[in-house]
Design a protein around this motif. Structure first.
Motif, PDB file in Angstrom:
ATOM      1  N   ALA A   3       0.860  -1.177   0.000  1.00  0.00           N
ATOM      2  CA  ALA A   3       0.000   0.000   0.000  1.00  0.00           C
ATOM      3  C   ALA A   3       0.897   1.228   0.000  1.00  0.00           C
ATOM      4  O   ALA A   3       1.864   1.295   0.760  1.00  0.00           O
ATOM      5  CB  ALA A   3      -0.898   0.001   1.232  1.00  0.00           C
ATOM      6  N   ARG A   4       0.588   2.186  -0.878  1.00  0.00           N
ATOM      7  CA  ARG A   4       1.411   3.392  -0.973  1.00  0.00           C
ATOM      8  C   ARG A   4       0.491   4.594  -1.113  1.00  0.00           C
ATOM      9  O   ARG A   4      -0.468   4.565  -1.881  1.00  0.00           O
ATOM     10  CB  ARG A   4       2.347   3.305  -2.177  1.00  0.00           C
ATOM     11  N   ALA A   5       0.824   5.664  -0.379  1.00  0.00           N
ATOM     12  CA  ALA A   5       0.075   6.912  -0.471  1.00  0.00           C
ATOM     13  C   ALA A   5       1.054   8.048  -0.716  1.00  0.00           C
ATOM     14  O   ALA A   5       2.143   8.075  -0.134  1.00  0.00           O
ATOM     15  CB  ALA A   5      -0.700   7.162   0.814  1.00  0.00           C
ATOM     16  N   GLU A   6       0.681   8.975  -1.594  1.00  0.00           N
ATOM     17  CA  GLU A   6       1.516  10.136  -1.876  1.00  0.00           C
ATOM     18  C   GLU A   6       0.627  11.363  -1.823  1.00  0.00           C
ATOM     19  O   GLU A   6      -0.414  11.424  -2.472  1.00  0.00           O
ATOM     20  CB  GLU A   6       2.183  10.000  -3.239  1.00  0.00           C
ATOM     21  N   SER A  16       6.232  16.378  -2.153  1.00  0.00           N
ATOM     22  CA  SER A  16       5.178  15.452  -1.744  1.00  0.00           C
ATOM     23  C   SER A  16       5.601  14.707  -0.485  1.00  0.00           C
ATOM     24  O   SER A  16       6.783  14.556  -0.193  1.00  0.00           O
ATOM     25  CB  SER A  16       4.859  14.453  -2.856  1.00  0.00           C
ATOM     26  N   LEU A  17       4.618  14.252   0.260  1.00  0.00           N
ATOM     27  CA  LEU A  17       4.814  13.407   1.438  1.00  0.00           C
ATOM     28  C   LEU A  17       4.418  11.992   1.041  1.00  0.00           C
ATOM     29  O   LEU A  17       3.347  11.780   0.459  1.00  0.00           O
ATOM     30  CB  LEU A  17       3.954  13.896   2.595  1.00  0.00           C
ATOM     31  N   ILE A  18       5.279  11.007   1.332  1.00  0.00           N
ATOM     32  CA  ILE A  18       5.072   9.636   0.861  1.00  0.00           C
ATOM     33  C   ILE A  18       5.073   8.679   2.052  1.00  0.00           C
ATOM     34  O   ILE A  18       5.934   8.772   2.933  1.00  0.00           O
ATOM     35  CB  ILE A  18       6.188   9.227  -0.115  1.00  0.00           C
ATOM     36  N   SER A  19       4.120   7.760   2.061  1.00  0.00           N
ATOM     37  CA  SER A  19       4.132   6.687   3.055  1.00  0.00           C
ATOM     38  C   SER A  19       3.761   5.384   2.349  1.00  0.00           C
ATOM     39  O   SER A  19       2.977   5.376   1.407  1.00  0.00           O
ATOM     40  CB  SER A  19       3.157   6.979   4.204  1.00  0.00           C
ATOM     41  N   SER A  20       4.357   4.297   2.813  1.00  0.00           N
ATOM     42  CA  SER A  20       4.018   2.996   2.244  1.00  0.00           C
ATOM     43  C   SER A  20       4.226   1.906   3.278  1.00  0.00           C
ATOM     44  O   SER A  20       4.955   2.076   4.247  1.00  0.00           O
ATOM     45  CB  SER A  20       4.848   2.703   0.989  1.00  0.00           C
ATOM     46  N   SER A  21       3.554   0.798   3.045  1.00  0.00           N
ATOM     47  CA  SER A  21       3.683  -0.374   3.902  1.00  0.00           C
ATOM     48  C   SER A  21       3.649  -1.605   3.008  1.00  0.00           C
ATOM     49  O   SER A  21       2.807  -1.701   2.108  1.00  0.00           O
ATOM     50  CB  SER A  21       2.552  -0.415   4.921  1.00  0.00           C
ATOM     51  N   GLU A  22       4.572  -2.526   3.238  1.00  0.00           N
ATOM     52  CA  GLU A  22       4.651  -3.746   2.443  1.00  0.00           C
ATOM     53  C   GLU A  22       4.683  -4.951   3.376  1.00  0.00           C
ATOM     54  O   GLU A  22       5.361  -4.922   4.401  1.00  0.00           O
ATOM     55  CB  GLU A  22       5.915  -3.769   1.590  1.00  0.00           C
ATOM     56  N   VAL A  23       3.981  -5.996   3.003  1.00  0.00           N
ATOM     57  CA  VAL A  23       3.982  -7.251   3.752  1.00  0.00           C
ATOM     58  C   VAL A  23       4.458  -8.347   2.799  1.00  0.00           C
ATOM     59  O   VAL A  23       3.935  -8.485   1.693  1.00  0.00           O
ATOM     60  CB  VAL A  23       2.575  -7.596   4.280  1.00  0.00           C
ATOM     61  N   TYR A  46       7.485   2.761   5.442  1.00  0.00           N
ATOM     62  CA  TYR A  46       8.312   3.849   4.930  1.00  0.00           C
ATOM     63  C   TYR A  46       7.567   5.171   5.066  1.00  0.00           C
ATOM     64  O   TYR A  46       6.364   5.256   4.802  1.00  0.00           O
ATOM     65  CB  TYR A  46       8.640   3.598   3.453  1.00  0.00           C
ATOM     66  N   LEU A  47       8.297   6.212   5.473  1.00  0.00           N
ATOM     67  CA  LEU A  47       7.768   7.569   5.524  1.00  0.00           C
ATOM     68  C   LEU A  47       8.848   8.503   5.018  1.00  0.00           C
ATOM     69  O   LEU A  47       9.987   8.462   5.516  1.00  0.00           O
ATOM     70  CB  LEU A  47       7.359   7.954   6.949  1.00  0.00           C
ATOM     71  N   GLY A  48       8.522   9.312   4.017  1.00  0.00           N
ATOM     72  CA  GLY A  48       9.535  10.189   3.446  1.00  0.00           C
ATOM     73  C   GLY A  48       8.939  11.349   2.684  1.00  0.00           C
ATOM     74  O   GLY A  48       7.721  11.555   2.665  1.00  0.00           O
ATOM     75  N   VAL A  49       9.816  12.110   2.047  1.00  0.00           N
ATOM     76  CA  VAL A  49       9.405  13.236   1.221  1.00  0.00           C
ATOM     77  C   VAL A  49       9.948  13.021  -0.188  1.00  0.00           C
ATOM     78  O   VAL A  49      10.953  12.341  -0.383  1.00  0.00           O
ATOM     79  CB  VAL A  49       9.900  14.594   1.773  1.00  0.00           C
ATOM     80  N   GLY A  50       9.261  13.606  -1.145  1.00  0.00           N
ATOM     81  CA  GLY A  50       9.684  13.502  -2.533  1.00  0.00           C
ATOM     82  C   GLY A  50       9.738  14.870  -3.170  1.00  0.00           C
ATOM     83  O   GLY A  50       8.978  15.780  -2.811  1.00  0.00           O
ATOM     84  N   TYR A  51      10.635  15.022  -4.117  1.00  0.00           N
ATOM     85  CA  TYR A  51      10.739  16.260  -4.899  1.00  0.00           C
ATOM     86  C   TYR A  51      10.764  15.892  -6.373  1.00  0.00           C
ATOM     87  O   TYR A  51      11.602  15.093  -6.801  1.00  0.00           O
ATOM     88  CB  TYR A  51      12.001  17.048  -4.540  1.00  0.00           C
ATOM     89  N   ARG A  52       9.815  16.441  -7.138  1.00  0.00           N
ATOM     90  CA  ARG A  52       9.721  16.136  -8.567  1.00  0.00           C
ATOM     91  C   ARG A  52      10.423  17.234  -9.352  1.00  0.00           C
ATOM     92  O   ARG A  52      10.031  18.394  -9.317  1.00  0.00           O
ATOM     93  CB  ARG A  52       8.270  16.022  -8.996  1.00  0.00           C
ATOM     94  N   PHE A  53      11.506  16.844 -10.050  1.00  0.00           N
ATOM     95  CA  PHE A  53      12.248  17.778 -10.894  1.00  0.00           C
ATOM     96  C   PHE A  53      11.456  18.137 -12.145  1.00  0.00           C
ATOM     97  O   PHE A  53      11.425  19.275 -12.580  1.00  0.00           O
ATOM     98  CB  PHE A  53      13.597  17.179 -11.317  1.00  0.00           C
TER      99      PHE A  53
END
Length: 91
Positions: A3-6, A16-23, A46-53
């Motif tokens: 599951a991934r959310a942005e 962007s703020l990014i979170s995901s969970s993998e099983v 996972y919890l992180g930030v993203g920057y789109r060039f």
């Protein structure tokens, strides 16, 4: 299963703020390696930030927690704390 959310900070934002969970689940037992038995193998969060060039390139950086289950009775489960940075290219 993943599951991934942005979340974009605004419609024109490059951040962007990014979170995901993998099983991870093993479907079969392994006769050679007792650590690879059927059932839940690991969970990653996972919890992180993203920057789109531009539309084709994005960099992400954040914290990844990995919990690895050990089916062996002599070894404890393992927790890994990871700072992860990745460059994503879309073609």
């Amino acid at each position: 299963m993943r599951a991934r959310a942005e979340y974009l900070f605004s419609s024109k934002s490059t951040w962007s703020l990014i979170s995901s969970s993998e099983v991870f689940v093993n479907l079969n037992d392994n006769d050679v390696n007792q650590n690879l038995q059927s059932g839940m193998n690991q969970v990653r969060s996972y919890l992180g930030v993203g920057y789109r060039f531009n539309p084709e390139a994005q960099i992400e950086s954040g914290y990844l927690h990995q919990h690895v289950f050990n089916s062996s009775s002599t070894t404890l489960d393992q927790d890994n704390n990871i700072w992860m940075t990745s460059l994503n290219l879309n073609f």
